[in-house]
Design a protein around this motif. Sequence first.
Motif, PDB file in Angstrom:
ATOM      1  N   ASN A 147      29.093  36.655  42.801  1.00  0.00           N
ATOM      2  CA  ASN A 147      29.882  35.526  41.952  1.00  0.00           C
ATOM      3  C   ASN A 147      29.990  36.213  40.330  1.00  0.00           C
ATOM      4  N   LEU A 148      29.055  36.529  39.825  1.00  0.00           N
ATOM      5  CA  LEU A 148      29.134  37.373  38.455  1.00  0.00           C
ATOM      6  C   LEU A 148      30.094  38.525  38.280  1.00  0.00           C
ATOM      7  N   TYR A 149      30.024  39.347  39.434  1.00  0.00           N
ATOM      8  CA  TYR A 149      31.064  40.282  39.370  1.00  0.00           C
ATOM      9  C   TYR A 149      32.436  40.074  39.772  1.00  0.00           C
ATOM     10  N   LYS A 150      32.523  39.007  40.430  1.00  0.00           N
ATOM     11  CA  LYS A 150      33.954  38.375  40.790  1.00  0.00           C
ATOM     12  C   LYS A 150      34.336  37.841  39.353  1.00  0.00           C
ATOM     13  N   LEU A 151      33.659  37.259  38.702  1.00  0.00           N
ATOM     14  CA  LEU A 151      34.102  36.696  37.376  1.00  0.00           C
ATOM     15  C   LEU A 151      34.070  37.834  36.209  1.00  0.00           C
ATOM     16  N   GLY A 152      33.475  39.004  36.235  1.00  0.00           N
ATOM     17  CA  GLY A 152      33.877  40.275  35.591  1.00  0.00           C
ATOM     18  C   GLY A 152      35.153  40.707  36.031  1.00  0.00           C
ATOM     19  N   GLU A 153      35.587  40.531  37.302  1.00  0.00           N
ATOM     20  CA  GLU A 153      36.920  41.156  37.643  1.00  0.00           C
ATOM     21  C   GLU A 153      37.894  40.419  37.128  1.00  0.00           C
ATOM     22  N   THR A 154      37.742  39.070  36.785  1.00  0.00           N
ATOM     23  CA  THR A 154      38.735  38.035  36.237  1.00  0.00           C
ATOM     24  C   THR A 154      38.523  38.487  34.709  1.00  0.00           C
ATOM     25  N   PHE A 155      37.564  38.585  34.098  1.00  0.00           N
ATOM     26  CA  PHE A 155      37.460  38.818  32.918  1.00  0.00           C
ATOM     27  C   PHE A 155      38.140  40.209  32.432  1.00  0.00           C
ATOM     28  N   ALA A 156      37.883  41.120  33.049  1.00  0.00           N
ATOM     29  CA  ALA A 156      38.450  42.454  33.019  1.00  0.00           C
ATOM     30  C   ALA A 156      40.081  42.542  33.208  1.00  0.00           C
ATOM     31  N   LEU A 157      40.423  41.675  34.128  1.00  0.00           N
ATOM     32  CA  LEU A 157      42.119  41.662  34.455  1.00  0.00           C
ATOM     33  C   LEU A 157      42.499  41.324  33.206  1.00  0.00           C
ATOM     34  N   PHE A 158      41.980  40.366  32.182  1.00  0.00           N
ATOM     35  CA  PHE A 158      42.895  40.023  31.098  1.00  0.00           C
ATOM     36  C   PHE A 158      42.198  40.824  29.859  1.00  0.00           C
ATOM     37  N   GLU A 159      41.032  41.280  29.771  1.00  0.00           N
ATOM     38  CA  GLU A 159      40.683  41.808  28.596  1.00  0.00           C
ATOM     39  C   GLU A 159      40.479  43.438  28.628  1.00  0.00           C
ATOM     40  N   ARG A 160      40.028  43.896  29.929  1.00  0.00           N
ATOM     41  CA  ARG A 160      39.694  45.564  29.870  1.00  0.00           C
ATOM     42  C   ARG A 160      39.724  45.885  31.475  1.00  0.00           C
ATOM     43  N   PRO A 161      41.519  45.971  31.769  1.00  0.00           N
ATOM     44  CA  PRO A 161      41.889  46.251  32.996  1.00  0.00           C
ATOM     45  C   PRO A 161      41.129  47.453  33.864  1.00  0.00           C
ATOM     46  N   GLU A 162      40.824  48.390  32.876  1.00  0.00           N
ATOM     47  CA  GLU A 162      40.333  49.861  33.370  1.00  0.00           C
ATOM     48  C   GLU A 162      38.895  49.364  33.807  1.00  0.00           C
ATOM     49  N   MET A 163      38.252  48.233  33.585  1.00  0.00           N
ATOM     50  CA  MET A 163      36.859  48.029  34.174  1.00  0.00           C
ATOM     51  C   MET A 163      37.040  47.169  35.523  1.00  0.00           C
ATOM     52  N   ARG A 164      37.979  46.837  35.788  1.00  0.00           N
ATOM     53  CA  ARG A 164      38.367  45.860  37.109  1.00  0.00           C
ATOM     54  C   ARG A 164      37.606  46.485  38.408  1.00  0.00           C
ATOM     55  N   THR A 174      35.417  48.777  38.795  1.00  0.00           N
ATOM     56  CA  THR A 174      34.003  48.882  38.424  1.00  0.00           C
ATOM     57  C   THR A 174      33.475  47.639  39.112  1.00  0.00           C
ATOM     58  N   PHE A 175      33.825  46.300  38.711  1.00  0.00           N
ATOM     59  CA  PHE A 175      33.438  45.130  38.900  1.00  0.00           C
ATOM     60  C   PHE A 175      33.587  44.832  40.488  1.00  0.00           C
ATOM     61  N   MET A 176      34.656  45.385  40.884  1.00  0.00           N
ATOM     62  CA  MET A 176      35.062  45.165  42.355  1.00  0.00           C
ATOM     63  C   MET A 176      34.180  45.977  43.336  1.00  0.00           C
ATOM     64  N   LEU A 177      33.952  47.200  42.953  1.00  0.00           N
ATOM     65  CA  LEU A 177      33.004  47.957  43.913  1.00  0.00           C
ATOM     66  C   LEU A 177      31.532  47.315  43.768  1.00  0.00           C
ATOM     67  N   ILE A 178      31.069  46.899  42.596  1.00  0.00           N
ATOM     68  CA  ILE A 178      29.615  46.414  42.468  1.00  0.00           C
ATOM     69  C   ILE A 178      29.755  45.110  43.317  1.00  0.00           C
ATOM     70  N   ALA A 179      30.544  44.320  43.095  1.00  0.00           N
ATOM     71  CA  ALA A 179      30.578  42.904  43.722  1.00  0.00           C
ATOM     72  C   ALA A 179      30.716  43.093  45.379  1.00  0.00           C
ATOM     73  N   GLU A 180      31.274  44.111  46.042  1.00  0.00           N
ATOM     74  CA  GLU A 180      31.416  44.467  47.346  1.00  0.00           C
ATOM     75  C   GLU A 180      29.861  44.926  47.618  1.00  0.00           C
ATOM     76  N   GLU A 181      29.361  45.695  46.859  1.00  0.00           N
ATOM     77  CA  GLU A 181      27.949  46.127  47.309  1.00  0.00           C
ATOM     78  C   GLU A 181      26.890  44.849  47.431  1.00  0.00           C
ATOM     79  N   GLU A 182      27.175  43.980  46.216  1.00  0.00           N
ATOM     80  CA  GLU A 182      26.194  42.760  46.328  1.00  0.00           C
ATOM     81  C   GLU A 182      26.547  42.094  47.580  1.00  0.00           C
TER      82      GLU A 182
END
Length: 143
Positions: A19-36, A38-46
């Motif tokens: 859930n934290l990484y899915k939230l990270g995807e959302t934050f990244a979408l608006f603040e730092r799209p280039e990080m999205r 990474t968050f998506m990959l880590i969320a899938e692994e979790e």
Amino acid sequence: MKARELIERLIWQENELYNLYKLGETFALFERPEMRDTFMLIAEEELRHRETLKGLLGEGTLENLIVDYTEELSIEPVLSDERAEPQSLEELVVEAVVRERHAYEMYMRLSKLLGEPFNDLFLHLAREELTHAYRLKLLYETL
């Protein structure tokens, strides 16, 4: 503590990280799209970690196993992690690094304590958590 209870708590923690990484995807979408990604990959692994642990419970191999975690393990940090509520991408990354470190330490201890046939599984999970922490530290350096 029964090993089953411990694994159930770890499943909860893996879900919280997901859930934290899915939230990270959302934050990244608006603040730092280039990080999205990474968050998506880590969320899938979790998510995969969670499903692996659920599978371990389904096998029934832990039913009669008791873990005396107060004397044999120092696992309180990972068991006491509560739901994170970061207000920024930076807070999220810092929180995630701490949780990944807790998960890494837990899985390393479990690999030693439980031994075979669980050793390889917990070592694999520990290595992935360490990789997550490394990726997150790289992200943090760019913030």
